[in-house]
Design a protein around this motif. Structure first.
Motif, PDB file in Angstrom:
ATOM      1  N   ALA A 106     -36.209 -41.937   0.346  1.00  0.00           N
ATOM      2  CA  ALA A 106     -34.262 -41.660  -0.184  1.00  0.00           C
ATOM      3  C   ALA A 106     -34.147 -42.678  -0.323  1.00  0.00           C
ATOM      4  CB  ALA A 106     -33.655 -40.360   0.684  1.00  0.00           C
ATOM      5  N   GLN A 107     -34.506 -42.775  -1.774  1.00  0.00           N
ATOM      6  CA  GLN A 107     -33.449 -43.730  -2.897  1.00  0.00           C
ATOM      7  C   GLN A 107     -31.833 -43.799  -2.453  1.00  0.00           C
ATOM      8  OE1 GLN A 107     -35.694 -46.043  -5.303  1.00  0.00           O
ATOM      9  NE2 GLN A 107     -37.088 -45.662  -4.224  1.00  0.00           N
ATOM     10  N   GLY A 109     -30.963 -40.950  -2.813  1.00  0.00           N
ATOM     11  CA  GLY A 109     -30.470 -39.624  -2.000  1.00  0.00           C
ATOM     12  C   GLY A 109     -29.886 -38.039  -2.270  1.00  0.00           C
ATOM     13  N   THR A 112     -32.932 -35.469  -2.551  1.00  0.00           N
ATOM     14  CA  THR A 112     -33.443 -35.289  -0.551  1.00  0.00           C
ATOM     15  C   THR A 112     -33.209 -33.952   0.040  1.00  0.00           C
ATOM     16  OG1 THR A 112     -33.227 -38.293  -0.965  1.00  0.00           O
ATOM     17  CG2 THR A 112     -33.563 -36.766   1.008  1.00  0.00           C
TER      18      THR A 112
END
Ligand code: FES
Ligand code: FES
Lengths: 165, 755
Positions: A106-107, A109, A112
């Protein structure tokens, strides 16, 4: 184009959301995504495109992975819907969330919740997925941040954790 | 127990748990009581005079709040660099999708109908849509010559090199527009109160850019404007300048209606109306000796800025400085310009001009190799910059770089030599051609030249009575790991566990201006300031005798508690100080362009299918030297994510223009890479150290955007023998030039309009 709500009057719809019975008053063409987010306050499903391309609005509808931006509420009547918020009871949830955190899955998000739902759905069907299975299982979920590599790793790791308890 | 060496460890992402549970709050997840929804009425033509606005029948206009340029209390512009872009067009429109009117209504679906019911009459004016049209100046659409900005870099005596040259190699290279395509569209909520002024919550990168723009738009003092960054679902530069526009719109509606207003674009509006990567054209003319060594050359780099100046001058600057690549140019003349066209303004996108000029440089290096008759590896090796040499802007490379070694390692990791041989053999038959290509490049970290001095960033840290420390910066998290990395640096500086350090939500009433979250500057520049601010807390406690040299978190906590009880808040600030040895001449564009460069060599392996004319990337090696890696997992994620975007830039992402408007403004027909489309992206780091940043970290976010496109197109040429000079490289381009029936392919550069 998004189906826009018809000018007709609102109707009542009943369905189960995360195990709870819900009744909502909505235009039949209102999208499930909007009902979940606006009427039920479940904002984990996101609208990335509104046209079935990105998967950020993914939910489970009668155990099928669907894009809730494409489902008119009338079609959800009588079904059982599970969103990311309702997945906490799922046995795969914690391992998946932890492996997403650890592997960098998750970056920003925004993809996600949909990504994790799709992954859980895949692991439900496949006990020991190959990389190709994972790529295919997530093919409907776009992520602009990660380049997917760390997501694949996270899903594989969660699967391995289950295979060897 | 004190955790040592938090920096360099892959600690959990600060806001990670909220993201994996779906609890993270993005702006569209937020609802305020009495909130209205806002929508924008936009121009349908590229350029013209607004004659009349009609509010059509079938809509009860009394239900709607309507805002036009007349409602703007301050200056009608989006204040940035030149203040030339209006917030709402009043008399003239200069591009399709330019905002003219704003509408608000409690019921969001009702807005769409209302927007459609507004019709606007125009007196159309001639419009320009490409770099070439703009250069011809058949009509002047901006300033006196359609030119936003020019730069000239001159080193040595280029005019003298041509007669010594064994070869003169020329080429023209084009890159197309690219949409950032963050998965969360642009969105804000604004509220207005006569006493409190304007408050905006939004998806954005640079809270203080929005703050400045709103002060100008509303003619309000600093303290009457508040900007809060919500969790941001991707940005990549696309939320650098545009949020000032949408924030202004929502705030105007909030002021007029007296109620909070939310504007969240849908995907089609976001793609059609907001910024994209600047299309570019680069021309190279290079003099080389018979060994392939560069004697000198001329580089002309031009970008299409769209209708208003916005950030084009800065994008141009970065493209200019990177145009010479990681090579030593004894003599060079680089002429660059940003021109105006009647398209929505192009803007910031990861890489910021560098991916464009580096695409050209790295394709051109392969061309030089062919002309001289040496390998792509050898031509690079013979021209690499070395420590002690100067760049095109005459910046002496002081750090210890070894690009030869970097190249050698990348070739080993990708098994380059063996593959090259194998592919040449295999390509003699069959419908699939394999190729392998390399790109070597650099990326400067931080603002260009005097930029950091001008930004004058300020960073704070505050300790609580419970012994925890909060980092105060306006640097935003949008996936790249700002929160985590800055907390790691603060924790390490204080000798506290990572868990004891947190970061404030960027809110202009709470955090100081640590500058915009752009230009790969956060880890290096802001990180260093966070380190100083954190150390300041420790010093305050030691000076007042509340802390001794070797302390535990409990002792730190006790110290904080006592300090706060006697003196009040325990805060420490650190302001940017330019290193004394940095010299930069803005006039001549000469000197130390960046405090540090990151260096990289990427290798792409491709298959070209001669039946479908598609290109698949089969393997990708990304090797870089970025100083100290502060967080291996985050760093790797930055590289894989950047490489994926750059593969899109090279092979998939095609903006289809018609009269200045994007026609394929949907995810269905603008194609970004999905999980099935990407090769394994294998990421490797070299650590050499660098004195500037906190713990020797250089910028990392933009670098991976620069190299993949040329590496891939070099590989396609290796596979097919066709010299492609334009991206995106689409199956239709291959179809036109690569025919299986020819063994000897036609070789000519392919030109596609850049706009
Ligand atoms: S929002 Fe439903 S698929 Fe994109
Ligand atoms: S983490 Fe940002 S889109 Fe996937």
């Amino acid at each position: 184009m998004n189906p826009s709500p018809a000018a007709s009057t609102k109707c009542e719809f009943s369905f189960t959301v995360n195990g709870e019975a819900k009744n909502v008053l909505a235009h039949p063409m209102e999208r499930l995504l909007e009902v979940l987010r606006n009427d039920l306050g479940l904002t984990g499903a996101k609208e990335g495109c509104g046209e079935g391309e990105c998967g950020s609005c993914s939910v489970l509808l009668d155990d099928m992975l669907v894009n809730s931006c494409l489902i008119p509420i009338a079609q959800a009547n009588g079904t059982s819907v599970v969103t990311i918020e309702g997945m906490s009871a799922h046995s795969l949830m914690k391992p998946l969330q932890e492996s997403f955190l650890e592997c960098g899955g998750a970056q920003c998000g925004i993809c996600t919740p949909g990504m994790i739902l799709a992954a859980a759905h895949l692991l439900d069907k496949k006990l020991d997925p190959t990389l190709a299975d994972i790529r295919e299982g997530l093919a409907g979920n776009l992520c602009r941040c990660t380049g997917y590599m760390q997501i694949f790793e996270a899903v594989a790791k969660a699967a391995r954790g289950r295979a060897a308890p | 127990m004190t955790v040592r060496h938090i920096v360099g460890a892959s600690v959990p992402r600060k806001e990670g748990w909220d993201k994996v549970t779906g609890a993270a709050r993005y702006v569209d997840d937020m609802v305020l009581p009495g909130m209205l929804h806002g929508a924008t009425v936009r121009s349908t033509i590229g350029r013209g005079k607004i004659k009349q606005i009609h509010f059509g029948p079938g809509v009860d206009w009394n239900e709607y709040v309507v805002v036009s340029a007349k409602d703007i209390p301050g200056k009608n512009c989006i204040s940035l660099i030149l203040d030339d872009q209006p917030c709402l067009a009043s008399e003239f429109v200069n591009h399709p999708e330019e905002p003219i009117l704003l509408l608000a209504h409690p019921d969001r679906p009702k807005l769409r109908k209302a927007v459609e019911a507004v019709s606007i009459e125009y007196d159309p004016l001639p419009a320009l849509h490409t770099i070439e049209e703009s250069e011809r100046q058949s009509t002047i659409i901006w300033g006196s010559d359609n030119t936003f900005k020019t730069f000239l870099v001159e080193k040595g005596d280029v005019d003298a090199v041509w007669k010594e040259a064994a070869h003169i190699v020329e080429g023209e290279y084009l890159t197309g527009a690219q949409e950032q395509l963050y998965i969360e569209n642009n969105g804000v909520i604004a509220a207005f109160g006569p006493k409190s002024g304007v408050t905006v919550w939004g998806s954005l990168q640079c809270p203080y850019y929005v703050h400045k723009a709103l002060m100008t738009l509303f003619a309000l003092p600093e303290e009457k404007v508040r900007v809060v960054q919500m969790e941001t679902g991707g940005a990549f530069g696309g939320k650098e300048e545009y949020p000032s526009m949408i924030a202004g719109h929502a705030a105007l509606l909030a002021m007029k209606s007296g109620r909070p207003v939310k504007i969240v674009y849908d995907r089609m509006e976001d793609m059609a109306a907001t910024t994209k990567r600047h299309p570019s054209r680069t021309r190279h003319r290079t003099a080389v000796d018979r060994h392939g060594r560069i004697l000198g050359g001329e580089i002309e780099f031009t970008i299409d800025g769209g209708a208003y100046a916005t950030l084009s001058s800065v994008v141009l600057s970065r493209g200019t400085i990177h145009a010479g690549g990681p090579y030593y140019w004894p003599n060079v003349r680089i002429r660059t310009k940003a021109v105006a066209t009647n398209t929505p303004p192009h803007g910031a996108f990861r890489g910021f001009g560098a991916p464009q000029s580096l695409f050209a440089m790295e394709r051109h290096m392969d061309r030089i190799a062919q002309v001289v008759g040496i390998s792509p590896v050898e031509v690079r090796r013979r021209n690499f910059l070395k420590s002690g040499q100067t760049t095109t802007t005459e910046q002496t490379i002081k750090e210890n770089i070894d690009l030869d070694r970097l190249l050698k390692r990348a070739l080993e990791l990708s098994d380059y030599a063996a593959k090259k041989k194998r592919f040449a053999e295999k390509n003699k038959a069959g419908t699939h051609r394999k190729g392998i290509g390399i790109a070597a490049f650099l990326h400067g970290a931080g603002f260009t030249g005097s930029g950091e001095r001008y930004l004058n960033s300020l960073v704070g840290a505050e300790a609580g009575a419970d012994g925890t420390v909060r980092v105060l910066v306006s640097s935003a998290e949008f996936g790249q790991g700002t929160n985590t990395v800055l907390c790691q640096i603060a924790a390490e500086a204080l000798g506290l566990p990572y868990e004891n350090v947190s970061i404030a939500q960027p809110d202009t009433t709470v955090v100081p201006n640590s500058g915009p979250t752009v230009a790969s500057r956060t880890a290096m520049i802001v990180g260093k300031l966070v380190q100083s601010a954190a150390r300041g807390i420790k010093e305050t406690l030691t000076k007042t005798g509340l802390l001794h040299d070797d302390y535990s978190p409990e002792q730190f906590c006790a110290g904080c508690k006592e300090y706060i009880a006697t003196h009040g808040a325990l805060k420490s600030y650190a302001r940017y100080q330019a290193p004394p040895d940095v010299y930069w001449d803005d006039e001549k564009y000469r000197g130390e362009a960046y405090a540090a460069f990151a260096w990289a060599v990427y290798v792409a392996e491709v298959t070209v299918d001669l039946t479908t004319y598609s290109v698949t990337v089969d393997d990708f090696v990304a090797l870089q030297e970025v100083g100290r890696v502060l967080h291996p997992v985050l760093a790797e994620g930055q590289i894989t994510g950047g490489v994926a975007q750059a593969i899109g830039f090279a092979l998939y992402e095609n903006v289809v223009w018609q009269d200045g408007r994007m026609m394929n403004n949907q995810m269905t027909n603008y194609i970004m890479p999905a999980s099935m489309d990407l090769p394994p992206i294998r990421v490797f780091f070299e650590e050499n150290g660098n004195v500037h940043g906190a713990h020797g970290a250089k910028g990392i976010g933009e670098l991976p955007m620069d190299g993949p496109a040329p590496a891939i197109v070099n590989a396609v040429e290796d596979a097919t023998g066709v010299r492609f000079c334009s991206i995106p490289l689409l199956p239709e381009d291959l179809f036109e030039t690569v025919r299986p029936e020819f063994n000897e392919q036609v070789v000519f550069p392919l030109a596609r309009g850049t706009s």
